[in-house]
Structures are given as C-alpha cells and as structure tokens.
Design a protein around this motif. Structure first.
Motif, mmCIF file in Angstrom:
data_model
loop_
_atom_site.group_PDB
_atom_site.id
_atom_site.type_symbol
_atom_site.label_atom_id
_atom_site.label_comp_id
_atom_site.label_asym_id
_atom_site.label_seq_id
_atom_site.Cartn_x
_atom_site.Cartn_y
_atom_site.Cartn_z
ATOM 1 N N GLY A 140 -0.639 0.238 -13.598
ATOM 2 C CA GLY A 140 -0.746 0.600 -12.186
ATOM 3 C C GLY A 140 -1.651 -0.322 -11.408
ATOM 4 N N ARG A 141 -2.619 -0.938 -12.090
ATOM 5 C CA ARG A 141 -3.569 -1.847 -11.422
ATOM 6 C C ARG A 141 -3.126 -3.301 -11.479
ATOM 7 N N LEU A 142 -2.184 -3.624 -12.361
ATOM 8 C CA LEU A 142 -1.926 -5.005 -12.735
ATOM 9 C C LEU A 142 -1.494 -5.890 -11.567
ATOM 10 N N ALA A 143 -0.539 -5.436 -10.752
ATOM 11 C CA ALA A 143 0.050 -6.292 -9.716
ATOM 12 C C ALA A 143 -0.417 -5.939 -8.311
ATOM 13 N N ARG A 144 -1.428 -5.079 -8.200
ATOM 14 C CA ARG A 144 -1.897 -4.657 -6.874
ATOM 15 C C ARG A 144 -3.394 -4.907 -6.746
ATOM 16 N N LYS A 145 -3.839 -5.040 -5.515
ATOM 17 C CA LYS A 145 -5.261 -5.200 -5.270
ATOM 18 C C LYS A 145 -5.986 -3.903 -5.618
ATOM 19 N N GLY A 190 0.770 -1.232 0.000
ATOM 20 C CA GLY A 190 0.000 0.000 0.000
ATOM 21 C C GLY A 190 0.800 1.281 0.000
ATOM 22 N N VAL A 191 2.081 1.213 -0.366
ATOM 23 C CA VAL A 191 2.903 2.421 -0.471
ATOM 24 C C VAL A 191 2.975 2.826 -1.943
ATOM 25 N N GLY A 192 2.360 3.948 -2.257
ATOM 26 C CA GLY A 192 2.400 4.458 -3.623
ATOM 27 C C GLY A 192 3.513 5.477 -3.773
ATOM 28 N N TYR A 193 4.272 5.407 -4.861
ATOM 29 C CA TYR A 193 5.450 6.257 -5.042
ATOM 30 C C TYR A 193 5.386 6.946 -6.395
ATOM 31 N N VAL A 194 5.500 8.278 -6.393
ATOM 32 C CA VAL A 194 5.567 9.070 -7.612
ATOM 33 C C VAL A 194 6.955 9.695 -7.664
ATOM 34 N N PRO A 195 7.852 9.180 -8.520
ATOM 35 C CA PRO A 195 9.247 9.630 -8.494
ATOM 36 C C PRO A 195 9.434 10.998 -9.123
ATOM 37 N N GLY A 231 10.680 13.353 -11.825
ATOM 38 C CA GLY A 231 10.797 13.052 -13.245
ATOM 39 C C GLY A 231 9.642 12.218 -13.763
ATOM 40 N N ARG A 232 8.694 11.850 -12.871
ATOM 41 C CA ARG A 232 7.417 11.225 -13.204
ATOM 42 C C ARG A 232 7.494 9.722 -13.468
ATOM 43 N N GLY A 233 8.514 9.243 -14.188
ATOM 44 C CA GLY A 233 8.678 7.813 -14.368
ATOM 45 C C GLY A 233 7.557 7.139 -15.128
ATOM 46 N N ILE A 234 6.984 7.818 -16.101
ATOM 47 C CA ILE A 234 5.920 7.209 -16.893
ATOM 48 C C ILE A 234 6.521 6.250 -17.921
ATOM 49 N N PHE A 235 5.674 5.346 -18.427
ATOM 50 C CA PHE A 235 6.095 4.429 -19.484
ATOM 51 C C PHE A 235 5.840 5.119 -20.820
ATOM 52 N N SER A 236 6.910 5.691 -21.394
ATOM 53 C CA SER A 236 6.746 6.616 -22.516
ATOM 54 C C SER A 236 6.217 5.950 -23.776
ATOM 55 N N GLY A 237 6.460 4.671 -23.962
ATOM 56 C CA GLY A 237 5.999 4.018 -25.182
ATOM 57 C C GLY A 237 4.567 3.524 -25.112
ATOM 58 N N MET A 238 3.889 3.796 -24.005
ATOM 59 C CA MET A 238 2.523 3.311 -23.807
ATOM 60 C C MET A 238 1.560 4.481 -23.710
ATOM 61 N N SER A 239 0.300 4.187 -23.983
ATOM 62 C CA SER A 239 -0.729 5.227 -23.915
ATOM 63 C C SER A 239 -1.096 5.511 -22.466
ATOM 64 N N ALA A 289 -0.161 5.852 -9.580
ATOM 65 C CA ALA A 289 0.167 5.434 -8.213
ATOM 66 C C ALA A 289 -1.089 5.098 -7.419
ATOM 67 N N LEU A 290 -2.192 5.790 -7.723
ATOM 68 C CA LEU A 290 -3.443 5.588 -6.984
ATOM 69 C C LEU A 290 -4.369 4.583 -7.659
ATOM 70 N N SER A 291 -3.859 3.838 -8.653
ATOM 71 C CA SER A 291 -4.680 2.871 -9.375
ATOM 72 C C SER A 291 -4.780 1.526 -8.664
ATOM 73 N N GLY A 292 -4.019 1.337 -7.592
ATOM 74 C CA GLY A 292 -4.131 0.148 -6.758
ATOM 75 C C GLY A 292 -4.320 0.580 -5.312
ATOM 76 N N ASN A 293 -4.632 -0.366 -4.429
ATOM 77 C CA ASN A 293 -4.860 -0.012 -3.026
ATOM 78 C C ASN A 293 -3.643 0.705 -2.442
ATOM 79 N N VAL A 294 -3.821 1.929 -1.962
ATOM 80 C CA VAL A 294 -2.729 2.742 -1.425
ATOM 81 C C VAL A 294 -3.118 3.265 -0.048
ATOM 82 N N LYS A 295 -2.196 3.100 0.914
ATOM 83 C CA LYS A 295 -2.401 3.635 2.265
ATOM 84 C C LYS A 295 -1.530 4.860 2.532
ATOM 85 N N LEU A 296 -0.433 4.980 1.793
ATOM 86 C CA LEU A 296 0.503 6.101 1.959
ATOM 87 C C LEU A 296 1.032 6.485 0.587
ATOM 88 N N LEU A 297 1.030 7.790 0.298
ATOM 89 C CA LEU A 297 1.508 8.284 -0.991
ATOM 90 C C LEU A 297 2.792 9.074 -0.797
#
Length: 844
Positions: free
Chosen positions: A709-714, A686-691, A693-701, A759-767
């Motif tokens: 963001g939802r794939l590996a988290r509840k 439940g720890v969400g991290y926004v680095p 420089g943003r850290g987006i996946f540039s080759g994806m929509s 970062a908020l697309s999965g269960n997050v308790k701390l951002l």
C-alpha cells in the motif's frame, strides 16, 4: 440456450470452405500444394493443443511431445509391420498417443498452474534427447526415413494434390469432432473448469477425470497430426519433438485465438505464410515474428479471431442495453420446482460430530457438533474468525477434518472430495460469490442441473438434445427471478445478481441439504426480502444450514441456532435463547449503532468541494451502466451512494478509481481532471479505493499487504492523510497480533480492516468504500463504524452500503442511483429518521 443448425456448425462450414480454397490460395501467392498440406496437419495439431489450452485451461509448453510420438509410432509401424500402408500406421499412432497421454496425464495433472506447464516442458526436452540419442529405434539425428504414403485403392497418395485431399478430409473430420465435442455435455464442463475449477468441483464434477480425458484426446489429435507430418515429408526426425516446435505451436494458437475453435487454424496460416514469404527477404524473419507475437499478447490477447470480432462490433455495434438486472421478470411466491424436492425424511439429514481442523499450530475448528433436521433452517452464527466458514468447508469437502465425522442421510462423507459429497446430496453457496464469470447465467445454472444427469460425460451428443435438462434450467431461472436475463455473462452481473446466481447454482444440483454462506451479504433491502422469501420456500422441502450476519433476519428465519466463538460451539438453542444469552451479546451482537461524533464539523459551515462528477456515462460491453451520473463531495463529509442491486453504484466507484473507463463526462478532483487518467495515476493523486470483497493479496502477510500500500504512493503526509504502521496497529490492534499471518487466513472482519488500512497507507485525500460492512459481525461493524466516523475529520468518504440504517446514521448527505442515473440528492438525516420518506424516495 438453444441454437440453430447453422449456428451450431458455423465453424465447420467455414473450415470446409477454407480447405477447398487453401491449395489454390497457396499457389496464387507462389507457394505449393505441399505447403497447404503442412498448414492443414499443423492446424490439426494446434486444434489438439487448443483443446487443452483454450478450452480446458491447462497450459502445455511441451505439446510437440505428442506430435513426435505420433510421427515415430506411425513410422515404426509402417517400417516394421505395415509396409506401404498408411491407414493402419495412423491408427496405431493415435492409439499410442492416447495411451501415452492417459499415462502421462495421470501423473502430471496432479499439479496445476506453472508446475504443470514446467512438467510438460521438461517432458518434451526429455523426449527430444531420447529421440536424438536412441539411434537404434529413432534413427538418431538422421531420423526414420524411407516412409511411403502408399495408396487408397487406385489413388496414389504420392501425388501432392491427392495427399492434400487425404489430409484435408482428416482435417474436416477432426474439425467436425471438435465441434461436436465442444457442444457436448463434456465440452461444456471443460469450459466451466477453465472458468472456475473450484466451482465446477462443488457442482458435482470430477475435475481430474475431465482434465485427464481432455489431455488424452488432445494428445491423440496432436499425435494424429504428427503421423500425417511424417508421411508428408517421408521422414520423422527428432525435431518433431523439440521445444522449439512446442513454442511455435503455442504461438500459432495464441495468434489465431485461443478461445475460438478456428483460431489455431488461422494462426497456422498466418505463421506459415509469414515464414515462407518473409524469409525470402530476411533470414531474421523469426525475430520479426517474435515481435508480432508479443504485440498480439499485449494488444490483442484474443488473437486474429478476436480482432475480427472487434471489427465486426465496430462496423455493426450491438444494440445498447440498460443494466442487466433491470430486464429480469420476477414472479413472486412461486413454489420450489417439483424436480428440486427431495423425498421427505424424518430426523437429522446432516450430523456433524466433533470435527477438528488445525492449520499449523492454529486450531480453526475445535470439536464442533451440530445436527440439521428435515424441514429446518439451522443458523450458524458467531463473530468474524469464529470458524463458521471453515466449518462449512469441512462439511462440504474443501478441507478434510483432522478429527470427527460428518454424516449425510446416515452416510459418512468425512474426507470425501467435493464432487462426491455433491453427488451424495449436499450443495453450498460461497461467502465470496463463486460462479463461472465467462459463461452466461443460463449456462451456470444448466451446468449444475446437468451434473446429476447420466449423460454428463457424453462427448458426442449435442447439449441441445437434453430437453429435460433445459426444461429444469428454465424452471429454476423463473423461480429465482432471473428470467429475461439468462444470456447475460456471469461476470457482467452486479454483485447482487451474482449472489442470486450463486444460490441458484447450489440449488440446481438437487441437494438433500443446502449450505448457504452469507447469502444476504451485499444485497439491497428489496433484494434481501426476495432472497429471504426464497430461502423460506426452499426450506419447506430442503433443510438449510445458513451462515449470516444480518442477525435480526437470520434469527427470524431460523428454527435452531448454533453460536460459534474461537473455533468452538458456544451454545445451541432456539432463536429466543440465543437473543437472551449474555455471552452471545458480549462477543457478537454488540450494543447497537455507536453515537456519531464526526458531524461536529457541520457547525463550521459548508466546506469546499473536493470531487465534482458531471454527466458520466459508462458501459460494460453493450450495457449502458452509468447514464449522465452527477455528484459532488465536500471536504469533511461522508456521502452515501444508495440504490438497488445493479443500479450502478459499484461501477461509479470503479469509474472514479480509474478501473472502468468513462465513455463521456467529466470528473474533477482537487483541481485535476481524472476521466482520462489510469487507475495507478488516480491512486497517486490521493484517491484510496477499498473494493467490495476486500481485494487483499491472499498469498502475502498483513505486513506485506501494508507495505504494498505504501510502495507506489507518497507517504510524507504533505498532500493528504496517511496512516503510519503505528497508527494502523493502534486503530486495529488485531492486525498487530496477526502481522505475520497470511492475509487469506484472516477472518472477514480482519480482512476488511486490512483493506482499509492498506488504502490509507499512502497519501489519501478521498476514500472510496464499497460495501465495507458486508459479511461482518455486529461487533466488528461497530468498530469500523467508529473508525469511519472519526476519519471524516481528516478526509471525505464516499461509501456504498446496503445496510441503510447504518450508512444513513454515518453519512452527511445521500445520492441515490436508479439505472445509472442520480434521481435524489439530499441530507441523510431526513431519510434516517423518517421511514415513510425513505420508502417514498428510495423505494426500499
């Protein structure tokens, strides 16, 4: 930095010792002198491959092509023109390999990455087929036999020891050549290309030319080894051009150590000895070698040479150091070094006339025009997505304009590649720091100084002999306030330090005009003052075109301002005219910091602690970054983490997120210890991290980024906050409009929104937020400020941000770091309202 003669040639001394010992070592373990000869000639071949793979960053899967070409060329030369001779056929083999490398390199170096690798693989497969089937020339499957080693004077090379001595002498010469090459200006540049090809091109280097020379030399050295192999076995066969041999050569380089000059030789010794000894016990030796190879790739990517370095550091640990930026010496008020001052000019230095750029059906820049005059700071401002950075990219040569022209000192530079534009006197920094992270600060700066030197293509002269280049580099480091930390690797610097080096790289190329893309982004207040002062002093001699979102500061700096919106110029004028323009206020400057509403929870009393950090210590190599750091975060609050650049703020966030391991201490989160967990496990807790420089996946929509963001988290909302796609689009309607758009085509503000939403697309308790307002237009900052303020009602936030007024207005409590230790904890309100108290506590 200069080195001693012993240090310069250390690989050569070690290599010579290995050559002397090798035949005796082979006989001692039951092998022969012929085996020693094979080891040396394969070491030559793999050193040629390592020049390409390890030092230039070009991954060839088909380098046995040149091994075979060299072997066949030498064999044909001896059989047809030079019977019983060896020197002339070897020279012909080297010439043929070099010419072939130049031609093939010219064709395939147009492609990069996996495409280049696949082309080399296809070529070696084709060459094997030709060698196997062209019986009249290559001898087909029987190969070309009947070769003779001949003699040198009265010394017969048919004697195994004599031939080994001959091969060893050639090996020593090749090693000496490699040492000189890698210590030359050319060698330094190819390493820079490996580290950051884009930056090297904007430093003024013709990347394709350097890569072609490197490819040609690599082919020639490997071809030399192939010719020696033919005379070693008195035969050249199609197997010398096989895909299998290419794979074995690459495996030798990887196991030995790609980024070490002797790594390939070590890998060859390991491979040959393993094959010869282990094959006695099992015919499946190659299977076990494959397992060892996989083990090296996974657990020791630095190879045997890298393992040796690790063991040496373990036995003799380097001295512990504090954070890098704390060691530098700062000299206030130094004038711009003399060597950086261009000849005085009158009138416009840069003229941009009606440039247009379209990406598909989207017009990013539409008929933009501006002039920058000598002695002037010209600001280019506008909301995120206005087209400012794209305009920079069009001016500097990253993109070619579809229409319009760019003139530099009356010369049309439209459509020129970046290195040509740099040669003409235009240099730039980047919105996201862009430097060579694997080399030192000094080397980053020196590479730019060297780019204007006539010896930049020299492949023989030692870099230490360029006294003028070193003198100018040292003077520049002193001017920038980087003296004392020149030996620090670029990647080990704090973000603020990297910003300063990025500025220095641009300045070192002796420009007639300097383009600065958000040079103040991510800097603490004191560092902003220093960089602002540097820009003013630079502009006394070098005109500056600057993009910056710190509106008050950039307007106080500038003489002329151009405002962009939706790809067009909205207006140009003086700073006073821009401030008074109603449309600029509407689209860009916003209405100021919004009212805070989330603190209403304070009335409910103190909330329980969610995160407790005690005595955390973290290291980067030998640098001690976090020093017994402690903090706590309660539910329903926003906590600000403040401090100077290099104080350890981003490192603390990365340690909490599991990206940088803690050496000691305890991190207690919602009843669980985090310090031993991996980053994926911490994210799932439940720890969400926004680095930063943003850290987006540039080759994806946008949609695909959110899906990841939802794939590996509840996402059941049962244990933490999760934003549905509907809520994301409700909070950030811009993302809904651009859901199908590739993330790298979003504006900086839209990318920041996407990073938060992901970062908020999965269960997050701390951002955890690292510089969330960096590089954003005031109107976008207001929008995100309101989102974070409301979000505290659902989950706590730990935020690192250099805009003190903004972050103090948003936060409930503050922790301040200095040299990795927390030296202040308290409420944010006192620091927000009392400036004198703020200066006393934070020194900012």
């Amino acid at each position: 930095m200069k080195t001693t003669l012993l240090q310069k040639y250390q690989p050569l001394w070690i290599g010579l010792a290995m050559l002397v010992v090798l035949p005796f070592a082979m006989e001692a373990i039951g092998l022969t002198v012929n085996t020693a000869s094979v080891i040396v000639l394969l070491a030559i071949a793999t050193m040629g491959l390592n020049l390409l793979v390890g030092y230039t960053g070009l991954h060839s899967f088909g380098h046995s092509l040149w091994f075979g070409v060299g072997g066949y060329a030498a064999a044909l030369a001896q059989l047809n023109w030079f019977p019983n001779q060896i020197i002339a056929p070897i020279l012909i083999a080297m010439t043929v390999s070099a010419l072939g490398g130049a031609v093939i390199g010219f064709l395939i170096l147009r492609r990069r990455g996996v495409y280049f690798a696949l082309l080399t693989l296809a070529l070696v497969a084709l060459s094997y087929t030709i060698a196997f089937r062209w019986t009249d020339v290559t001898g087909g499957e029987d190969g070309l036999g009947g070769l003779s080693r001949g003699s040198i004077g009265s010394i017969s090379l048919d004697d195994s020891l004599n031939y080994y001595t001959f091969v060893a002498c050639i090996g020593a010469l090749v090693l000496f050549f490699m040492v000189r090459l890698l210590r030359s200006p050319f060698g330094q540049v190819i390493v820079a290309i490996r580290e950051n090809q884009l930056r090297a091109s904007f430093q003024g280097y013709d990347i394709q030319r350097y890569k072609l020379i490197s490819f040609t030399l690599s082919a020639m050295i490997t071809g030399l080894a192939g010719s020696l192999s033919g005379f070693e076995h008195y035969l050249v066969s199609a197997e010398s051009t096989s895909v299998a041999l290419s794979g074995e050569m690459l495996a030798m380089v990887v196991i030995g150590g790609m980024n070490h000059i002797l790594g390939p030789a070590i890998g060859v010794v390991f491979y040959i000895v393993f094959r010869e000894l282990f094959s006695i016990w099992t015919s499946n030796w190659l299977l076990y070698f494959g397992l060892i190879f996989v083990g090296f790739v996974i657990f020791a990517p630095g190879g045997i040479a890298g393992i040796y370095a690790q063991v040496r550091n373990w036995l003799k640990p380097p001295a512990e150091e504090t954070a890098a930026m704390s060691r530098r010496k700062i000299y206030e008020g130094l004038p711009l070094p003399e060597f950086l001052r261009p000849a005085p000019r009158i009138g416009p230095v840069l003229e941009v006339n009606g440039i247009v750029k379209k990406f598909g059906g989207f017009t990013a820049v539409d008929k933009v025009s501006l002039d920058v005059h000598s002695g002037q700071i010209h600001a280019l401002i506008g909301p995120n997505g206005a087209g400012k950075t794209t305009t920079f990219n069009l001016i500097s040569g990253m993109f070619q304009p579809d229409q319009g022209s760019v003139r530099l000192s009356q010369k049309d530079i439209s459509g020129l590649p970046p290195h040509k534009i740099s040669e003409n006197g235009l240099a730039r920094s980047f919105q996201i720091t862009n430097l060579h992270e694997g080399v030192s600060i000094y080397e980053n700066l020196r590479l730019s100084v060297q780019a204007k030197h006539p010896g930049r293509f020299n492949i023989w002269r030692d870099i230490d002999s360029y006294e003028a280049v070193h003198g100018e580099t040292a003077e520049l480091a002193k001017f920038l306030g980087l003296e004392g930390i020149e030996d620090i690797m670029g990647g080990d610097l704090s973000y603020g330090g990297q910003r300063l080096v990025d500025l220095g790289i641009a300045l070192a190329s002796k420009p007639q005009i300097l383009l600065l893309d958000e040079p103040l982004a991510g800097l603490a207040a004191a560092e902003r003052e220093r960089v602002t002062s540097l820009v003013r002093r630079m502009a006394e001699n070098i005109p500056v075109l600057i993009v910056e979102h710190d509106l008050d500061r950039v307007l106080s700096l500038s003489h002329q301002v151009t405002v962009m919106n939706q790809g067009e110029v909205l207006m140009s004028g003086s700073p006073a005219e821009v401030r008074a323009h109603s449309k600029v206020q509407e689209i860009y400057t916003g209405s100021g910091t919004p009212a805070v509403v989330g603190r209403s929870r304070e009335a409910k009393g103190e909330q329980p602690v969610l995160l407790e950090v005690k005595d955390i210590n973290t290291f980067y190599g030998k640098s001690h970054i976090l020093n017994d750091a402690c903090l706590n975060i309660r539910k329903g609050e926003i906590v600000a983490l403040l401090g100077r650049n290099g104080a350890g703020k981003s490192t603390l966030l990365k340690t909490l997120a599991g990206l940088v391991p803690a050496a000691s201490g305890n991190i207690r989160f919602d009843g669980q210890d985090l310090e031993t967990l991996s980053a994926p496990d911490i994210a799932r807790l439940g720890v969400g991290y926004v680095p930063q420089g943003r850290g987006i996946f540039s080759g994806m929509s946008v949609e695909e980024n959110l899906a990841l963001g939802r794939l590996a988290r509840k996402t059941d909302n049962a244990d933490g906050v999760v934003w549905s796609e509907e809520r994301i689009y409700e909070m950030f309607p811009r993302l809904k409009e651009r859901a199908k758009t590739s993330a790298d085509l979003l504006s900086g503000g839209e990318q920041q929104m996407l990073a938060v939403a992901r970062a908020l697309s999965g269960n997050v308790k701390l951002l955890l937020l690292d510089e969330p307002f960096e590089g954003l237009a005031p109107a976008i900052v207001e929008e995100l400020f309101t989102v974070f303020d409301r979000l505290r009602l659902e989950l706590p936030i730990l935020i690192v941000e250099h805009n003190l007024d903004l972050v103090l207005a948003l936060s409930d409590r503050v922790f301040a770091l200095e040299r990795g230790a927390v030296f202040h904890e308290g409420p944010a309100t006192a620091l927000l309202t009392d400036i004198d108290y703020r200066k006393e506590i934070l020194w900012l």
